[in-house]
Design an enzyme around this catalytic site. Structure first.
Site, PDB file in Angstrom:
ATOM      1  N   ASP A   1       5.056   0.426  11.946  1.00 53.94           N
ATOM      2  CA  ASP A   1       3.838  -0.216  11.437  1.00 53.94           C
ATOM      3  C   ASP A   1       3.736  -1.667  11.871  1.00 53.94           C
ATOM      4  OD1 ASP A   1       3.770   1.532   8.224  1.00 53.94           O
ATOM      5  OD2 ASP A   1       3.277   2.146  10.267  1.00 53.94           O
TER       6      ASP A   1
ATOM      7  N   ARG B   1      -8.273  -0.798   4.986  1.00 53.63           N
ATOM      8  CA  ARG B   1      -7.402   0.213   4.361  1.00 53.63           C
ATOM      9  C   ARG B   1      -6.070  -0.398   3.939  1.00 53.63           C
ATOM     10  NH1 ARG B   1      -5.579   4.200   7.901  1.00 53.63           N
ATOM     11  NH2 ARG B   1      -4.371   4.751   6.048  1.00 53.63           N
TER      12      ARG B   1
ATOM     13  N   CYS C   1      -4.670  12.033  12.940  1.00 53.59           N
ATOM     14  CA  CYS C   1      -5.428  10.782  12.726  1.00 53.59           C
ATOM     15  C   CYS C   1      -5.374  10.001  14.034  1.00 53.59           C
ATOM     16  CB  CYS C   1      -4.815   9.983  11.578  1.00 53.59           C
ATOM     17  SG  CYS C   1      -3.228   9.292  12.016  1.00 53.59           S
TER      18      CYS C   1
ATOM     19  N   ARG D   1      -0.472  14.741  13.003  1.00 54.27           N
ATOM     20  CA  ARG D   1       0.400  14.342  11.898  1.00 54.27           C
ATOM     21  C   ARG D   1       0.867  15.610  11.174  1.00 54.27           C
ATOM     22  NH1 ARG D   1      -0.826   9.007  10.387  1.00 54.27           N
ATOM     23  NH2 ARG D   1       0.969   9.059   8.988  1.00 54.27           N
ATOM     24  N   PRO D   2       1.828  16.324  11.768  1.00 59.79           N
ATOM     25  CA  PRO D   2       2.270  17.595  11.174  1.00 59.79           C
ATOM     26  C   PRO D   2       2.863  17.389   9.784  1.00 59.79           C
ATOM     27  CG  PRO D   2       3.784  16.885  12.885  1.00 59.79           C
ATOM     28  CD  PRO D   2       2.617  15.964  12.955  1.00 59.79           C
ATOM     29  N   ILE D   3       2.861  18.438   8.992  1.00 61.70           N
ATOM     30  CA  ILE D   3       3.502  18.386   7.659  1.00 61.70           C
ATOM     31  C   ILE D   3       4.500  19.531   7.502  1.00 61.70           C
ATOM     32  CG2 ILE D   3       1.591  17.183   6.500  1.00 61.70           C
ATOM     33  CD1 ILE D   3       0.695  19.968   5.422  1.00 61.70           C
TER      34      ILE D   3
ATOM     35  N   LYS E   1       0.846  -1.211   0.000  1.00 62.03           N
ATOM     36  CA  LYS E   1       0.000   0.000   0.000  1.00 62.03           C
ATOM     37  C   LYS E   1       0.875   1.253   0.000  1.00 62.03           C
ATOM     38  CE  LYS E   1      -1.673   1.488   4.059  1.00 62.03           C
ATOM     39  NZ  LYS E   1      -1.384   2.878   4.421  1.00 62.03           N
ATOM     40  N   ASN E   2       1.911   1.256   0.851  1.00 65.10           N
ATOM     41  CA  ASN E   2       2.698   2.480   1.050  1.00 65.10           C
ATOM     42  C   ASN E   2       3.715   2.720  -0.050  1.00 65.10           C
ATOM     43  OD1 ASN E   2       1.146   2.872   3.255  1.00 65.10           O
ATOM     44  ND2 ASN E   2       2.736   2.392   4.756  1.00 65.10           N
TER      45      ASN E   2
ATOM     46  N   ILE F   1       8.070   6.713  17.094  1.00 61.94           N
ATOM     47  CA  ILE F   1       7.707   7.453  15.884  1.00 61.94           C
ATOM     48  C   ILE F   1       6.419   8.242  16.049  1.00 61.94           C
ATOM     49  CG2 ILE F   1       7.245   7.273  13.402  1.00 61.94           C
ATOM     50  CD1 ILE F   1      10.087   6.394  14.132  1.00 61.94           C
TER      51      ILE F   1
HETATM   52  C1  EPZ Z   1       4.334   6.871   6.367  1.00 60.54           C
HETATM   53  O1  EPZ Z   1       3.588   7.873   7.034  1.00 60.54           O
HETATM   54  C2  EPZ Z   1       3.409   5.672   6.276  1.00 60.54           C
HETATM   55  N1  EPZ Z   1       2.227   6.020   5.480  1.00 60.54           N
HETATM   56  C3  EPZ Z   1       2.985   5.232   7.665  1.00 60.54           C
HETATM   57  O2  EPZ Z   1       2.195   4.060   7.527  1.00 60.54           O
HETATM   58  C4  EPZ Z   1       4.229   4.877   8.475  1.00 60.54           C
HETATM   59  O3  EPZ Z   1       3.843   4.534   9.790  1.00 60.54           O
HETATM   60  C5  EPZ Z   1       5.176   6.087   8.490  1.00 60.54           C
HETATM   61  O4  EPZ Z   1       5.487   6.492   7.139  1.00 60.54           O
HETATM   62  C6  EPZ Z   1       6.488   5.775   9.208  1.00 60.54           C
HETATM   63  O5  EPZ Z   1       7.131   4.722   8.572  1.00 60.54           O
HETATM   64  C7  EPZ Z   1       2.300   5.982   4.148  1.00 60.54           C
HETATM   65  O6  EPZ Z   1       3.337   5.700   3.569  1.00 60.54           O
HETATM   66  C8  EPZ Z   1       1.042   6.295   3.390  1.00 60.54           C
HETATM   67  P1  EPZ Z   1       6.474  10.185   8.510  1.00 60.54           P
HETATM   68  P2  EPZ Z   1       4.168   9.400   7.088  1.00 60.54           P
HETATM   69  O7  EPZ Z   1       6.342  11.450   7.750  1.00 60.54           O
HETATM   70  O8  EPZ Z   1       4.821   9.721   5.804  1.00 60.54           O
HETATM   71  C9  EPZ Z   1       6.667  13.310  12.103  1.00 60.54           C
HETATM   72  C10 EPZ Z   1       0.357   2.685   7.791  1.00 60.54           C
HETATM   73  O9  EPZ Z   1       0.076   2.037   8.782  1.00 60.54           O
HETATM   74  N2  EPZ Z   1       6.582  14.350  11.054  1.00 60.54           N
HETATM   75  O10 EPZ Z   1       7.724   9.367   8.352  1.00 60.54           O
HETATM   76  O11 EPZ Z   1       3.083  10.290   7.548  1.00 60.54           O
HETATM   77  C11 EPZ Z   1       5.319  12.605  12.282  1.00 60.54           C
HETATM   78  O12 EPZ Z   1       4.505  13.351  13.166  1.00 60.54           O
HETATM   79  C12 EPZ Z   1       0.827   4.125   7.918  1.00 60.54           C
HETATM   80  O13 EPZ Z   1       0.378   2.229   6.625  1.00 60.54           O
HETATM   81  C13 EPZ Z   1       6.734  15.686  11.421  1.00 60.54           C
HETATM   82  O14 EPZ Z   1       6.938  16.006  12.583  1.00 60.54           O
HETATM   83  O15 EPZ Z   1       5.244   9.231   8.232  1.00 60.54           O
HETATM   84  C14 EPZ Z   1       5.683  11.282  12.848  1.00 60.54           C
HETATM   85  O16 EPZ Z   1       5.868  11.401  14.248  1.00 60.54           O
HETATM   86  C15 EPZ Z   1       0.587   4.648   9.292  1.00 60.54           C
HETATM   87  N3  EPZ Z   1       6.636  16.630  10.447  1.00 60.54           N
HETATM   88  C16 EPZ Z   1       7.043  10.983  12.210  1.00 60.54           C
HETATM   89  O17 EPZ Z   1       7.534  12.244  11.700  1.00 60.54           O
HETATM   90  C17 EPZ Z   1       6.414  16.316   9.134  1.00 60.54           C
HETATM   91  O18 EPZ Z   1       6.351  17.239   8.281  1.00 60.54           O
HETATM   92  C18 EPZ Z   1       6.961   9.977  11.076  1.00 60.54           C
HETATM   93  O19 EPZ Z   1       6.213  10.547  10.064  1.00 60.54           O
HETATM   94  C19 EPZ Z   1       6.252  14.949   8.794  1.00 60.54           C
HETATM   95  C20 EPZ Z   1       6.352  13.981   9.769  1.00 60.54           C
END
Ligand code: EPZ
Length: 417
Positions: free
Chosen positions: A306, A398, A116, A121-123, A22-23, A328
C-alpha cells in the site's frame, strides 16, 4: 465528479495528527456483529469505505451511527444474513463481513467480490478455510450461498499465502465457533493485531497475533466494548512521502512508529532524517533524495504494497534509479502513466518498475486510478511545477480524510472543486 487542483513547488512544514486506520476500522466494524450490547469505536476515519461498512451493518438490522470519528454499533437487533450485491460492488473488502455474519447467524449470502483496479482479487483462501470450519458454500450466478448445517467448528488452517483478508475472516468465524482453531502462515499486519485486541476486549480467547501462528479458542459470547482504532500507517507514510518529495519538515502525531519500521528504513536510505518518538515522528529531508536500489513489496513486516505508489512518487525526484518490485498485486502500477505524463522517467516490465529520478516534474491533468495511485498523483502534483488537476478524487476519498485540508495545513496550495 470532484477534482483536486494543486499548484506545486511549495515547501511543506507543520504538524499533522494522523487519522485512524481504514484497514483496521473495517474488520473491527464487521466484528461488532458478534457482540451482545453496544460497541463504541473511537478514532474511526471519516471515509467513504467506513460509511459503506456502516450501511452494511444497518442493512443487516444493526443500529449503527457515526458521529465525528466515533462509530457506535448495537448488533442486538440484527436479523439478516445477506449482503446485497450493491454493497459488494461498492466495496469489495465487504468480504470481511462473511466470517462475522456466519459466526452470528450461521449462514450468509453475498455476491462474489469481483476484481478491482489492482487486478483479480481471488478469495479462494477465505473459502477453503471456512469450508474446513464446517461452512457449506454453493456458488450460483456469482452469488455465494454459505450455510453451517452442523455449526461452525474449529480447525487447523494453513494459509498458502499470508492473506490479510483471509486471516481476518478466519478470526471472525473462529472466535465463537466450537473448539480450537489454529492458523499457520497467518498475516502479521498491525491491523490484524488491532482486530485481535478489539476481539479480546470483547471477551475472545486468542493468542499469537502478530506472529505467523494464531490460536483461537471459541467462546460462547462476546460483549461490545469501547475501542480506539489504531493510527493509519499508510496515511502517515503518505504525508512523509509528500514532505520527502517537496522538501520541508513535519511532525506527525498519533503514529505507531513500530508499525512503520520498514517504511522509515526506506526514507532514511533516501537521505531523509527521521526522529521517531513513542507516538510521533519528526521528519525532514536532506539536501537531495537518494534512490534505494531495489524496493520490493512484501507481506508484513516487509515493505507494504500500500506504500508502493506513494514511495514511487517521491522516488521520481531522487538523484538516481530505483527498481520497484510489486510482489503482492498483479496490476499495481496503474499510477505510472500519470507520473510519466508529469515528467517522471519510469519504465515498467511486468512487476518491476525502473524509476529514474528527474530534476523536475511538471503539472498535468490526470485521473486517479485507485486509492494509493491517486495519493501518488497528489504527491507528484505537490512537487511539480505549475498546476496539476486530479480527477476522480473519489478513489482518494476511500482512504484519506479531507486530504486537501490536511495538506493545506502544512503549506500546500490545493483545493477541491
Ligand atoms: C488487504 O487486502 C488490504 N485491504 C489492502 O489494502 C492491502 O493492500 C492488502 O491487504 C495487502 O496488505 C483491507 O484491509 C481492506 P490479501 P486483502 O488477501 O485482504 C492474494 C488499500 O489500499 N489472495 O492479503 O484483499 C491476492 O490476490 C487496500 O487499503 C489470493 O490469492 O489482501 C493478493 O495478490 C488495497 N487468494 C494477495 O493475496 C485469497 O483468497 C494479497 O491479498 C486472498 C488473497
Amino acid at each position: 465528479m470532484q477534482k483536486l487542483v494543486i499548484r506545486g513547488g511549495r515547501r511543506l512544514e507543520g504538524e499533522i495528527t494522523v487519522q485512524g486506520a481504514k484497514n483496521s476500522a473495517l474488520p473491527i466494524a464487521a466484528a461488532t456483529l458478534l457482540c451482545d450490547g453496544v460497541s463504541r469505536l473511537e478514532n474511526c476515519p471519516r471515509l467513504s469505505d467506513v460509511y459503506a461498512a456502516c450501511r452494511i451493518l444497518t442493512n443487516l438490522g444493526c443500529h449503527c451511527e457515526m458521529q465525528g470519528n466515533v462509530v457506535t454499533v448495537d448488533a442486538s437487533s440484527m436479523h439478516a444474513s445477506e449482503i446485497p450485491e450493491q454493497f459488494m460492488c461498492e466495496m469489495r473488502s465487504s468480504i470481511i463481513f462473511l466470517g462475522a455474519v456466519l459466526g452470528r447467524m450461521g449462514s450468509c449470502t453475498l455476491g462474489y467480490p469481483g476484481g478491482c483496479e489492482l487486478g483479480p482479487r481471488p478469495i479462494n483462501l477465505h473459502l477453503q478455510a471456512l469450508r474446513r470450519m464446517g461452512v457449506k458454500i454453493r456458488e450460483e450466478n456469482g452469488v455465494l450461498y454459505c450455510t453451517t448445517p452442523n455449526g461452525l467448528h474449529g480447525a487447523k488452517i494453513h494459509l498458502r499465502f499470508p492473506s490479510v483478508g483471509a486471516t481476518e475472516n478466519i478470526l471472525l468465524a473462529a472466535v465463537t465457533a466450537s473448539g480450537e482453531t489454529t492458523i499457520t502462515n497467518a498475516a502479521r499486519e498491525p491491523e490484524i493485531v488491532d482486530l485481535v485486541c478489539y476481539l479480546r476486549a470483547c471477551g475472545a480467547c486468542i493468542s499469537g497475533e502478530g506472529t505467523g501462528t494464531i490460536c483461537i479458542s471459541g467462546v460462547k459470547r462476546l460483549s461490545g466494548c469501547t475501542y480506539r482504532i489504531m493510527p493509519d500507517r499508510i496515511v502517515a507514510a503518505t504525508w512523509l512521502a509528500a514532505v520527502a518529495a517537496t522538501g520541508g519538515e513535519i511532525l506527525l502525531r498519533q503514529v505507531r512508529c513500530a508499525d512503520m519500521a520498514s517504511i522509515l528504513d526506506v526514507f532514511e536510505e533516501m537521505n531523509c532524517h527521521v526522529s521517531a518518538g513513542e507516538d510521533s515522528i519528526r521528519f525532514h529531508t536532506g539536501k537531495n533524495l537518494h534512490p534505494v536500489g531495489l524496493l520490493k513489496t512484501m507481506p508484513y513486516p516487509g515493505f507494504p504494497t500500500d506504500a508502493q505508489a506513494i514511495m514511487m512518487a517521491a522516488l521520481c525526484r531522487a538523484n538516481g534509479t530505483t527498481l520497484v518490485e510489486e510482489t503482492i498485486f498483479e496490476n499495481r502500477f496503474r499510477h505510472v502513466d500519470a507520473l510519466v505524463k508529469m515528467g517522471a522517467d519510469i519504465q515498467v516490465a511486468g512487476r518491476v518498475a525502473a524509476v529514474h529520478g528527474v530534476k523536475n516534474l511538471h503539472g498535468a491533468a490526470v485521473e486517479a486510478t485507485d486509492l494509493r495511485g491517486g495519493a501518488a498523483m497528489m504527491i507528484a502534483g505537490l512537487c511539480a511545477s505549475g498546476e496539476t488537476i486530479i480527477h476522480d478524487v473519489y478513489h482518494i476519498d476511500r482512504g484519506y480524510e479531507t486530504p486537501e485540508e490536511v495538506l493545506r495545513s502544512i503549506g500546500a496550495e490545493i483545493i477541491r472543486k
